[in-house]
Design a protein around this motif. Structure first.
Motif, PDB file in Angstrom:
ATOM      1  N   GLU A 108       0.835  -1.207   0.000  1.00 37.57           N
ATOM      2  CA  GLU A 108       0.000   0.000   0.000  1.00 37.57           C
ATOM      3  C   GLU A 108       0.870   1.257   0.000  1.00 37.57           C
ATOM      4  N   ILE A 109       1.933   1.247   0.789  1.00 34.53           N
ATOM      5  CA  ILE A 109       2.866   2.378   0.802  1.00 34.53           C
ATOM      6  C   ILE A 109       3.457   2.556  -0.590  1.00 34.53           C
ATOM      7  N   GLU A 110       3.918   1.468  -1.179  1.00 34.40           N
ATOM      8  CA  GLU A 110       4.513   1.532  -2.509  1.00 34.40           C
ATOM      9  C   GLU A 110       3.508   2.039  -3.545  1.00 34.40           C
ATOM     10  N   ALA A 152       4.132   5.541  -5.543  1.00 31.31           N
ATOM     11  CA  ALA A 152       4.309   5.432  -6.994  1.00 31.31           C
ATOM     12  C   ALA A 152       3.289   6.301  -7.725  1.00 31.31           C
ATOM     13  N   ALA A 153       2.049   6.291  -7.262  1.00 33.59           N
ATOM     14  CA  ALA A 153       0.999   7.079  -7.908  1.00 33.59           C
ATOM     15  C   ALA A 153       1.242   8.581  -7.761  1.00 33.59           C
ATOM     16  N   GLU A 154       1.718   8.996  -6.609  1.00 29.71           N
ATOM     17  CA  GLU A 154       1.890  10.421  -6.329  1.00 29.71           C
ATOM     18  C   GLU A 154       3.158  11.013  -6.931  1.00 29.71           C
ATOM     19  N   PHE A 155       4.264  10.261  -6.889  1.00 30.32           N
ATOM     20  CA  PHE A 155       5.571  10.840  -7.229  1.00 30.32           C
ATOM     21  C   PHE A 155       6.203  10.282  -8.499  1.00 30.32           C
ATOM     22  N   ALA A 156       5.624   9.266  -9.131  1.00 23.01           N
ATOM     23  CA  ALA A 156       6.211   8.649 -10.330  1.00 23.01           C
ATOM     24  C   ALA A 156       7.721   8.468 -10.165  1.00 23.01           C
ATOM     25  N   PRO A 157       8.134   7.728  -9.141  1.00 24.44           N
ATOM     26  CA  PRO A 157       9.568   7.632  -8.827  1.00 24.44           C
ATOM     27  C   PRO A 157      10.369   6.867  -9.870  1.00 24.44           C
ATOM     28  N   THR A 158      11.639   7.237  -9.969  1.00 23.18           N
ATOM     29  CA  THR A 158      12.577   6.491 -10.793  1.00 23.18           C
ATOM     30  C   THR A 158      13.184   5.341  -9.992  1.00 23.18           C
ATOM     31  N   ARG A 159      13.059   5.431  -8.669  1.00 18.54           N
ATOM     32  CA  ARG A 159      13.458   4.338  -7.783  1.00 18.54           C
ATOM     33  C   ARG A 159      12.572   4.393  -6.546  1.00 18.54           C
ATOM     34  N   LEU A 160      12.127   3.229  -6.116  1.00 15.15           N
ATOM     35  CA  LEU A 160      11.302   3.153  -4.920  1.00 15.15           C
ATOM     36  C   LEU A 160      11.555   1.823  -4.231  1.00 15.15           C
ATOM     37  N   ASP A 161      12.111   1.890  -3.039  1.00 11.77           N
ATOM     38  CA  ASP A 161      12.352   0.697  -2.223  1.00 11.77           C
ATOM     39  C   ASP A 161      11.593   0.870  -0.914  1.00 11.77           C
ATOM     40  N   VAL A 162      10.670  -0.029  -0.648  1.00 14.04           N
ATOM     41  CA  VAL A 162       9.917  -0.030   0.603  1.00 14.04           C
ATOM     42  C   VAL A 162      10.290  -1.307   1.341  1.00 14.04           C
ATOM     43  N   VAL A 163      10.893  -1.167   2.500  1.00 14.02           N
ATOM     44  CA  VAL A 163      11.368  -2.311   3.267  1.00 14.02           C
ATOM     45  C   VAL A 163      10.631  -2.364   4.602  1.00 14.02           C
ATOM     46  N   ASN A 164       9.982  -3.489   4.853  1.00 17.37           N
ATOM     47  CA  ASN A 164       9.334  -3.714   6.141  1.00 17.37           C
ATOM     48  C   ASN A 164      10.429  -4.111   7.129  1.00 17.37           C
ATOM     49  N   SER A 209       4.753  -2.429  11.249  1.00 17.22           N
ATOM     50  CA  SER A 209       4.727  -1.186  12.021  1.00 17.22           C
ATOM     51  C   SER A 209       5.914  -0.269  11.737  1.00 17.22           C
ATOM     52  N   HIS A 210       7.008  -0.817  11.227  1.00 18.68           N
ATOM     53  CA  HIS A 210       8.240  -0.053  10.995  1.00 18.68           C
ATOM     54  C   HIS A 210       8.686  -0.250   9.539  1.00 18.68           C
ATOM     55  N   PHE A 211       8.924   0.867   8.837  1.00 21.16           N
ATOM     56  CA  PHE A 211       9.294   0.781   7.428  1.00 21.16           C
ATOM     57  C   PHE A 211      10.428   1.739   7.106  1.00 21.16           C
ATOM     58  N   ASN A 212      11.261   1.316   6.162  1.00 18.26           N
ATOM     59  CA  ASN A 212      12.299   2.157   5.570  1.00 18.26           C
ATOM     60  C   ASN A 212      11.916   2.379   4.115  1.00 18.26           C
ATOM     61  N   VAL A 213      11.954   3.630   3.676  1.00 18.79           N
ATOM     62  CA  VAL A 213      11.599   3.959   2.296  1.00 18.79           C
ATOM     63  C   VAL A 213      12.713   4.776   1.672  1.00 18.79           C
ATOM     64  N   LEU A 214      13.163   4.327   0.515  1.00 21.92           N
ATOM     65  CA  LEU A 214      14.056   5.116  -0.331  1.00 21.92           C
ATOM     66  C   LEU A 214      13.252   5.452  -1.574  1.00 21.92           C
ATOM     67  N   ILE A 215      13.087   6.731  -1.833  1.00 18.84           N
ATOM     68  CA  ILE A 215      12.334   7.161  -3.002  1.00 18.84           C
ATOM     69  C   ILE A 215      13.140   8.219  -3.752  1.00 18.84           C
ATOM     70  N   GLU A 216      13.257   8.005  -5.047  1.00 20.96           N
ATOM     71  CA  GLU A 216      13.945   8.953  -5.933  1.00 20.96           C
ATOM     72  C   GLU A 216      12.926   9.404  -6.970  1.00 20.96           C
ATOM     73  N   SER A 217      12.721  10.710  -7.065  1.00 23.94           N
ATOM     74  CA  SER A 217      11.699  11.219  -7.974  1.00 23.94           C
ATOM     75  C   SER A 217      12.057  12.608  -8.487  1.00 23.94           C
ATOM     76  N   PRO A 218      11.757  12.873  -9.758  1.00 21.41           N
ATOM     77  CA  PRO A 218      11.931  14.224 -10.278  1.00 21.41           C
ATOM     78  C   PRO A 218      11.055  15.245  -9.538  1.00 21.41           C
ATOM     79  N   ALA A 219      10.002  14.781  -8.888  1.00 16.03           N
ATOM     80  CA  ALA A 219       9.124  15.673  -8.131  1.00 16.03           C
ATOM     81  C   ALA A 219       9.865  16.360  -6.983  1.00 16.03           C
TER      82      ALA A 219
END
Length: 91
Positions: A7-9, A13-25, A42-52
């Motif tokens: 759901e996070i991913e 993805a819908a909001e930022f159109a990322p070029t990279r997206l890693d969602v780690v539980n 309950s705990h997540f790490n997110v790496l998101i790369e986006s032109p936004a």
């Protein structure tokens, strides 16, 4: 990927159109700690790369991500570690 991580991913993805997206539980590492609700989600790490994120400060980027996930942060996510960057940035 399933459950809350998916759901996070989907939302990011819908909001930022990322070029990279890693969602780690990362919940397993926090089992038994404060904020662990026993769900395993309950705990997540997110790496998101986006032109936004071009031209936005680190704080503005994190606020934008938090806004997209606000209802989840209020109810289901205890901890969210973010790394938000624009294409070509490192770190």
């Amino acid at each position: 990927m399933e459950g809350l991580a998916a759901e996070i991913e989907r939302r990011l993805a819908a909001e930022f159109a990322p070029t990279r997206l890693d969602v780690v539980n990362d919940s397993a590492r926090h089992r038994g700690h404060m904020g662990d609700d026993g769900s395993g989600e309950s705990h997540f790490n997110v790496l998101i790369e986006s032109p936004a994120f071009l031209g936005l400060s680190r704080l503005a980027r994190q606020r934008a991500v938090n806004a997209v996930l606000a209802d989840l942060l209020a109810s289901r996510i205890h901890a969210l570690q973010l790394s938000c960057r624009a294409p070509g940035e490192h770190g």
